[in-house]
Design a protein around this motif. Sequence first.
Motif, PDB file in Angstrom:
ATOM      1  N   VAL A   8       0.961  -1.288  -0.260  1.00 24.29           N
ATOM      2  CA  VAL A   8      -0.087  -0.098  -0.182  1.00 24.29           C
ATOM      3  C   VAL A   8       0.792   1.348  -0.174  1.00 24.29           C
ATOM      4  O   VAL A   8       0.413   2.120  -1.293  1.00 24.29           O
ATOM      5  N   GLU A   9       2.050   1.344   0.498  1.00 22.79           N
ATOM      6  CA  GLU A   9       3.219   2.344   0.944  1.00 22.79           C
ATOM      7  C   GLU A   9       3.482   3.071  -0.178  1.00 22.79           C
ATOM      8  O   GLU A   9       3.436   3.848  -1.271  1.00 22.79           O
ATOM      9  N   ALA A  10       3.925   1.558  -1.717  1.00 21.13           N
ATOM     10  CA  ALA A  10       4.372   2.096  -2.506  1.00 21.13           C
ATOM     11  C   ALA A  10       3.427   2.145  -3.785  1.00 21.13           C
ATOM     12  O   ALA A  10       3.775   2.967  -4.526  1.00 21.13           O
ATOM     13  N   ALA A  11       1.432   1.704  -3.927  1.00 18.89           N
ATOM     14  CA  ALA A  11       1.160   2.261  -4.021  1.00 18.89           C
ATOM     15  C   ALA A  11       0.911   3.725  -4.437  1.00 18.89           C
ATOM     16  O   ALA A  11       0.584   4.577  -5.190  1.00 18.89           O
ATOM     17  N   LEU A  12       1.075   4.648  -2.698  1.00 20.70           N
ATOM     18  CA  LEU A  12       0.658   6.018  -2.581  1.00 20.70           C
ATOM     19  C   LEU A  12       1.726   6.643  -3.575  1.00 20.70           C
ATOM     20  O   LEU A  12       1.586   7.483  -3.859  1.00 20.70           O
ATOM     21  N   VAL A  13       2.999   6.036  -3.350  1.00 20.47           N
ATOM     22  CA  VAL A  13       3.919   6.665  -4.078  1.00 20.47           C
ATOM     23  C   VAL A  13       3.677   7.203  -5.570  1.00 20.47           C
ATOM     24  O   VAL A  13       4.320   7.743  -5.920  1.00 20.47           O
TER      25      VAL A  13
END
Length: 141
Positions: free
Chosen positions: A104-109
């Motif tokens: 999810v963190e990678a998707a947000l970035v």
Amino acid sequence: MRLPFQRPADPDAPPKSDAGSGKLSDYDYNLQPRNARVTIRLAKSDGAQDVIAGIVGRSSPEAFIPRRTQEDERVDAPMPVRLFADGRPTAVVGEVPRGLEGAVEAALVRWQERENKTRLPVAIVKTKAGLRVDLLIGETR
């Protein structure tokens, strides 16, 4: 009866119908979704059924997920998710399932770099257990 090699049950774990879903095998080495249909179903949504029902029918809700701080990372804190619809945020509607926080963190970035948005697209689905929120992670490819 518990066998000696079994782990004791986690008292904080949600019931199976509210545990969320998603697999790390849906992502490549860089935590990018393998296809556009990859979703993550939020966990612990049973308590937010009224909030989710109030969002159904509104124009394109989005998920607002605050970035994790170093302190949150250190204690492995859950990632609460709020919805943003019609220009207003809602109460917490669920949490990212354990183990999928990095995806999810990678998707947000990726989403912020590509679309210049800080909120992820979502879909609200009706299941046997009630209304659930799916993060449409595949759209961030």
